[in-house]
Enzyme design. Structure first.
Site, short mmCIF file in Angstrom:
data_model
loop_
_atom_site.label_atom_id
_atom_site.label_comp_id
_atom_site.label_asym_id
_atom_site.label_seq_id
_atom_site.Cartn_x
_atom_site.Cartn_y
_atom_site.Cartn_z
N GLU A 54 -29.97 10.50 6.00
CA GLU A 54 -29.28 12.01 5.45
C GLU A 54 -27.36 11.27 5.57
O GLU A 54 -26.90 11.85 4.97
CB GLU A 54 -28.92 12.94 6.81
CG GLU A 54 -27.66 13.32 7.25
CD GLU A 54 -28.05 14.68 8.40
OE1 GLU A 54 -26.64 14.90 8.43
OE2 GLU A 54 -28.68 13.85 9.77
N ASP A 58 -25.37 12.63 2.14
CA ASP A 58 -24.49 12.98 2.22
C ASP A 58 -23.61 12.64 1.02
O ASP A 58 -22.55 13.11 0.92
CB ASP A 58 -23.80 12.72 3.61
CG ASP A 58 -22.19 13.45 3.97
OD1 ASP A 58 -22.55 14.66 2.82
OD2 ASP A 58 -21.71 12.75 4.14
N ASN A 127 -29.99 19.15 6.85
CA ASN A 127 -30.52 17.72 7.02
C ASN A 127 -30.77 17.26 5.63
O ASN A 127 -30.82 15.43 5.79
CB ASN A 127 -29.99 17.24 8.35
CG ASN A 127 -29.15 17.43 9.59
OD1 ASN A 127 -27.72 17.99 8.56
ND2 ASN A 127 -28.99 17.76 10.65
N GLU A 130 -29.87 16.46 2.40
CA GLU A 130 -29.66 15.64 2.05
C GLU A 130 -30.24 14.02 2.37
O GLU A 130 -30.04 13.27 1.50
CB GLU A 130 -28.39 15.35 3.40
CG GLU A 130 -27.26 16.27 2.73
CD GLU A 130 -26.11 16.89 4.18
OE1 GLU A 130 -25.13 17.24 3.97
OE2 GLU A 130 -26.25 16.24 5.47
#
Length: 238
Positions: A54, A58, A127, A130
């Site tokens: 994650e 991101d 989450n 990502e």
């Protein structure tokens, strides 16, 4: 990986991969991206969860979305592109894209998290979305990850310039405050209620320690946006 992937799980991930339009070389990465920390905490084997992916996803998402918007909207200014990116990658949008891929049905959750509605919890879906991007990047590289993000975001981008940009109240408030005076803006949590699967947050925005707006939402980000909207109304910009 420290565990053997069952055939049923591999078949599920292969179906998801086909839906994503990405061919994975290492399905263990996709499996990790869809493993919630609650599952790892309960598992007997050492099974990695998705927090590290994650984190990586991101960063990839930010660059890929910036690249996509830069190319798609050549006439937009830096400020406009910043607003569009904030709207495009906000929690609600990412969770909606995750639901379109049915990521919730692929999430491995601990028993408690599963029974408390974790498969459709916005934070879990955001989450996971990502983390999947992070898995694509590690498995296939930047170009494939960039193309995957562009395909996903194109579903939302048609509405952004006309509608969603104006909803980035935090950026708008920041711009107005900076234009008027160089003062600091702070958001603080003042209330939190509800069960884990249906939280409500109330945030307050302060300018130089003076409260000028409050807002509520199902996530802190949403509550901050609502607080900024209230502050803009208070300052006469609504």
């Amino acid at each position: 990986m420290a565990y053997h992937m069952k055939d049923e799980r591999r078949a599920q991930l292969m179906r998801l991969s086909a839906e994503m339009g990405v061919s994975f070389n290492d399905f263990a990465l996709l499996d990790e991206a869809l493993t919630h920390p609650s599952y790892t905490n309960e598992a007997k084997d050492t099974i990695p969860h998705n927090e590290r992916l994650e984190f990586l996803g991101d960063a990839v998402l930010e660059l890929a979305s910036s690249t996509y918007l830069y190319a798609r909207f050549p006439d937009c200014s830096e400020g406009e592109l910043t607003k569009m990116r904030a709207s495009l990658v906000q929690s609600d949008t990412l969770a909606r894209l995750a639901r379109a891929l049915d990521l919730g049905s692929c999430l491995r959750l601990g028993r408690g998290e599963f029974h408390n509605g974790g498969a459709d919890r916005q934070n879990n879906l955001e989450n996971a979305f990502e983390a999947v991007i992070g898995a694509v990047y590690l498995d296939a590289g930047w170009e494939t990850a960039k193309e995957y993000v562009a395909r996903q975001l194109s579903r939302e981008a048609d509405h952004i310039k006309k509608a969603q940009v104006v909803h980035d109240y935090k950026t708008t408030l920041q711009e107005h405050i900076q234009q008027r005076r160089n003062k600091g803006i702070v958001y603080e949590l003042i209330a939190e209620s509800g069960p884990d699967h249906d939280k409500r947050f109330t945030m307050r925005v302060l300018v130089d320690n003076q409260p000028i707006g409050e807002g509520a939402g199902r996530s802190k980000k949403e509550a901050e946006q609502q607080a900024a909207a209230a502050a803009l109304a208070y300052l006469g910009y609504s």
